[in-house]
Design an enzyme around this catalytic site. Structure first.
Site, PDB file in Angstrom:
ATOM      1  N   SER A 176       0.845  -1.180   0.000  1.00 15.47           N
ATOM      2  CA  SER A 176       0.000   0.000   0.000  1.00 15.47           C
ATOM      3  C   SER A 176       0.893   1.248   0.000  1.00 15.47           C
ATOM      4  O   SER A 176       1.656   1.457  -0.924  1.00 15.47           O
ATOM      5  CB  SER A 176      -0.969  -0.029   1.179  1.00 15.47           C
ATOM      6  OG  SER A 176      -1.975   0.936   1.017  1.00 15.47           O
ATOM      7  N   ASP A 234     -11.050 -18.528 -15.981  1.00 18.22           N
ATOM      8  CA  ASP A 234      -9.794 -17.779 -16.002  1.00 18.22           C
ATOM      9  C   ASP A 234      -8.652 -18.565 -15.366  1.00 18.22           C
ATOM     10  O   ASP A 234      -7.769 -17.988 -14.744  1.00 18.22           O
ATOM     11  CB  ASP A 234      -9.983 -16.454 -15.256  1.00 18.22           C
ATOM     12  CG  ASP A 234     -10.495 -16.654 -13.821  1.00 18.22           C
ATOM     13  OD1 ASP A 234     -10.847 -17.786 -13.459  1.00 18.22           O
ATOM     14  OD2 ASP A 234     -10.508 -15.674 -13.055  1.00 18.22           O
ATOM     15  N   ASP A 292      -8.727  -6.854  -4.410  1.00 16.96           N
ATOM     16  CA  ASP A 292      -8.465  -5.637  -3.628  1.00 16.96           C
ATOM     17  C   ASP A 292      -9.633  -4.664  -3.794  1.00 16.96           C
ATOM     18  O   ASP A 292      -9.861  -4.146  -4.882  1.00 16.96           O
ATOM     19  CB  ASP A 292      -7.167  -4.996  -4.120  1.00 16.96           C
ATOM     20  CG  ASP A 292      -6.658  -3.896  -3.211  1.00 16.96           C
ATOM     21  OD1 ASP A 292      -7.482  -3.241  -2.541  1.00 16.96           O
ATOM     22  OD2 ASP A 292      -5.437  -3.678  -3.167  1.00 16.96           O
ATOM     23  N   HIS A 329      -6.938  -6.098   0.086  1.00 22.82           N
ATOM     24  CA  HIS A 329      -5.865  -5.105   0.063  1.00 22.82           C
ATOM     25  C   HIS A 329      -4.731  -5.507   1.002  1.00 22.82           C
ATOM     26  O   HIS A 329      -4.829  -5.331   2.216  1.00 22.82           O
ATOM     27  CB  HIS A 329      -6.399  -3.724   0.439  1.00 22.82           C
ATOM     28  CG  HIS A 329      -5.378  -2.645   0.297  1.00 22.82           C
ATOM     29  ND1 HIS A 329      -4.787  -2.322  -0.905  1.00 22.82           N
ATOM     30  CD2 HIS A 329      -4.816  -1.820   1.215  1.00 22.82           C
ATOM     31  CE1 HIS A 329      -3.925  -1.351  -0.728  1.00 22.82           C
ATOM     32  NE2 HIS A 329      -3.916  -1.021   0.553  1.00 22.82           N
TER      33      HIS A 329
END
Length: 573
Positions: A208, A279, A432, A484
């Site tokens: 971050s 995916d 996130d 996050h």
């Protein structure tokens, strides 16, 4: 929100505070109190030998080796007041220096980072980035006060208005790049004074804001570190804060636009049901391996017949979610300022710092940055520019003119870092909810693009020379299902530092990183699953047999080219 290098252990935004230890008799540690360093005051140097360090208001940090704790204040300018701590293992030092980052506006020392560092043998440093003297904390550095909102108060919003770093340009520089550099320089000097010799290698790890620090170091001070871990880097600082501001404005456009907390799991379940297994990954996953392969319109959840929320979405709520995925857009030019949040990041967990938290606060958690430009008026609804009416066509330039050059680590010129043998390992959680995961991909792609000499991004395959050249010094790993910096439904705990050290010191570049999901994200409750994090742009694909909870049953394979939402060129890579 993170451990900067052993990811998934704690929250940088909910950083701990620590009690000063009682000075002991003279020792090699206490002798450091008289150490004379430039623009530095050593405020304490104490031996901590009991194995426990107890922060006020929090549980003790246990299992610590004996260490020397050095606290200092750095004053490179008359208005600077940068707090740093350096923790020095008294036994079994591995000969390395480790700089660590924190979260948000910082304002505090992140003691969990220091603890993990010395537990793994590193002489470790951390800093409050110089914002603590202005009353800042990780989520707030300027605000109109919490206005009686209990959640805002719980997250550290002061009861009374503050202007953060408004009128303090030198403190803004400290926050942007100077504090982390000086922590590094002074920290290495403390190490050299304590041990028979200085550190033979230096590493930095942060997520971050710590990720922003990481990229800023590689760009501005390329010889500070031999290896750098940059997680979910907030490198495009001014625009990311605009994204948080835009999200708040959109959700608060009217009472009918709010997404109820109970609706977030409903939306997430619909996204996963439509897209899981398309995916890579496995069809039984509760998260997406690469959300860019997913096509989902929240309108499929619009209420029909006698349906009512939270089981469905109203038309206004559909608009909120569509905007959430699109991102921040200039209303006039329609250019992207900040990419939207990736599909699969929907959560009702306020600690994930996403949409639900934004809705519950009386003003955006991260709008302190704008107080640095506009002062107290930014919190006054009748002001020409405030948090409720910030104009994403006219006002962006005002903020960027004052802050962009100091705060944004958007340069892709890592030539000097690369030339001295530096290695960069980036990671980002695909789920996130706070910082768009596409941002890290955009930065990495920009490194590849610049290596090819192209003005615009281009498709590249695994055999592309520019990709291989970039991966010789910079590698990216995307973490499916991670929030996050930590948490989330996917495997979210992994060691990114050891692979980096092996890359720097042994020349073994990481191809995969093993990630673990613990039951209830609690190691003591056992392992729920493991999964390889693949070297971007590869993805993990289930082999078709064996447990989907075991990493060995997945292989990293080439992924087709996926569209990655990018901001307009003037807003960053």
């Amino acid at each position: 929100m993170h451990r900067a290098y052993l990811v998934g252990a704690g929250s940088g935004l909910l950083a701990l505070f620590a009690l000063a230890s009682t000075p002991a008799a003279a020792s090699p540690c206490t002798n450091l109190q008289t150490l004379n360093l430039v623009h530095t005051t050593i405020t304490s140097a104490t031996d901590v030998t009991g194995g426990t360090f107890t922060p006020p208001g929090a549980a003790p940090i246990t299992g610590l080796p004996p260490f020397c704790r050095v606290t200092a204040t750095l004053t490179p300018t008359a208005d600077s007041n940068i707090k740093i701590e350096v923790w020095l293992p008294e036994n079994n030092w591995n000969g390395r220096f480790l700089g660590t980052g924190g979260g948000g506006f910082q304002g505090v020392i992140t003691y969990s980072e220091l603890a993990i560092g010395i537990q793994t043998g590193y002489a470790t440093a951390n800093t409050d980035l110089g914002t603590g003297t202005a009353g800042c904390n990780p989520l707030f550095c300027g605000s109109d006060g919490n206005q009686g909102n209990q959640l805002a108060a719980a997250f550290g919003d002061p009861a009374t208005p503050s202007t953060g770093l408004f009128g303090h340009p030198e403190r803004i520089k400290d926050f942007g790049y100077r504090a982390i550099h000086l922590m590094t320089v002074r920290g290495k000097e403390v190490v050299k004074a304590f041990y028979p010799q200085g550190a033979n290698r230096a590493y930095f790890a942060g997520c971050s804001t710590g990720g922003q620090n990481a990229l800023m170091e590689a760009q501005r001070f390329p010889r500070d570190y031999d290896g750098i871990v940059a997680g979910a880097a907030a490198f495009n600082r001014t625009h990311l804060h605009m994204g948080a501001l835009s999200l708040w404005q959109d959700a608060h456009a009217s009472a009918t636009r709010f997404i109820l907390p109970a609706q977030m799991p409903v939306i997430n379940k619909a996204v996963i049901a439509q897209c899981v297994g398309q995916d890579g990954g496995a069809k039984t996953d509760q998260f997406l391996t690469d959300p860019r392969d997913c096509r989902f319109d929240p309108k499929v959840l619009q209420c029909k017949g006698g349906e009512v929320p939270p089981a469905c979405l109203t038309p206004d709520q559909v608009t909120t979610m569509r905007n959430y995925y699109v991102g921040t857009v200039d209303p006039v030019t329609k250019e992207i300022v900040v990419p939207g949040v990736a599909l699969g990041a929907e959560t009702d967990n306020v600690l994930a710092l996403g949409l639900v938290l934004s809705e519950e606060l009386p003003e955006p958690a991260f709008d302190g940055l704008f107080y640095w430009v506009y002062g107290a008026s930014f919190g006054i609804p009748t002001s020409p520019t405030n948090f409720a009416n910030f104009d994403f066509h006219h006002d962006i330039k005002t903020v960027d003119t004052q802050l962009e050059a100091v705060l944004n680590a958007t340069s892709t010129d890592l030539s000097e870092f690369r030339e001295h043998g530096g290695k960069l390992l980036m990671y980002h959680g695909w789920a996130d909810p706070l910082l768009p995961s596409q941002e890290s991909i955009n930065y990495f792609n920009a490194l590849v693009r610049d290596g090819r000499g192209f003005a615009q991004p281009a498709r590249f395959g695994l055999d592309d020379p520019a990709l291989r050249e970039t991966q010789s010094y910079a590698r990216l790993f995307m973490a499916p299902g991670m929030y996050h910096c930590s948490g989330g439904p996917g495997p979210n705990t992994f060691d990114a530092l050891t692979p980096l050290v092996n890359w720097v010191e042994k020349g073994v570049a990481p191809e995969t990183i093993l990630a673990t999901k613990f039951v209830n994200d609690t190691p003591a409750q056992g392992v729920q699953m493991t999964r390889p994090l693949c070297l971007f742009p590869k993805v993990a694909k289930y082999n078709g047999s064996g447990s989907t909870s075991v990493a060995a049953n997945f292989t990293c394979v080439a992924d087709e080219h996926d569209f990655n939402e990018m901001p307009a060129p003037q807003y960053g890579p």
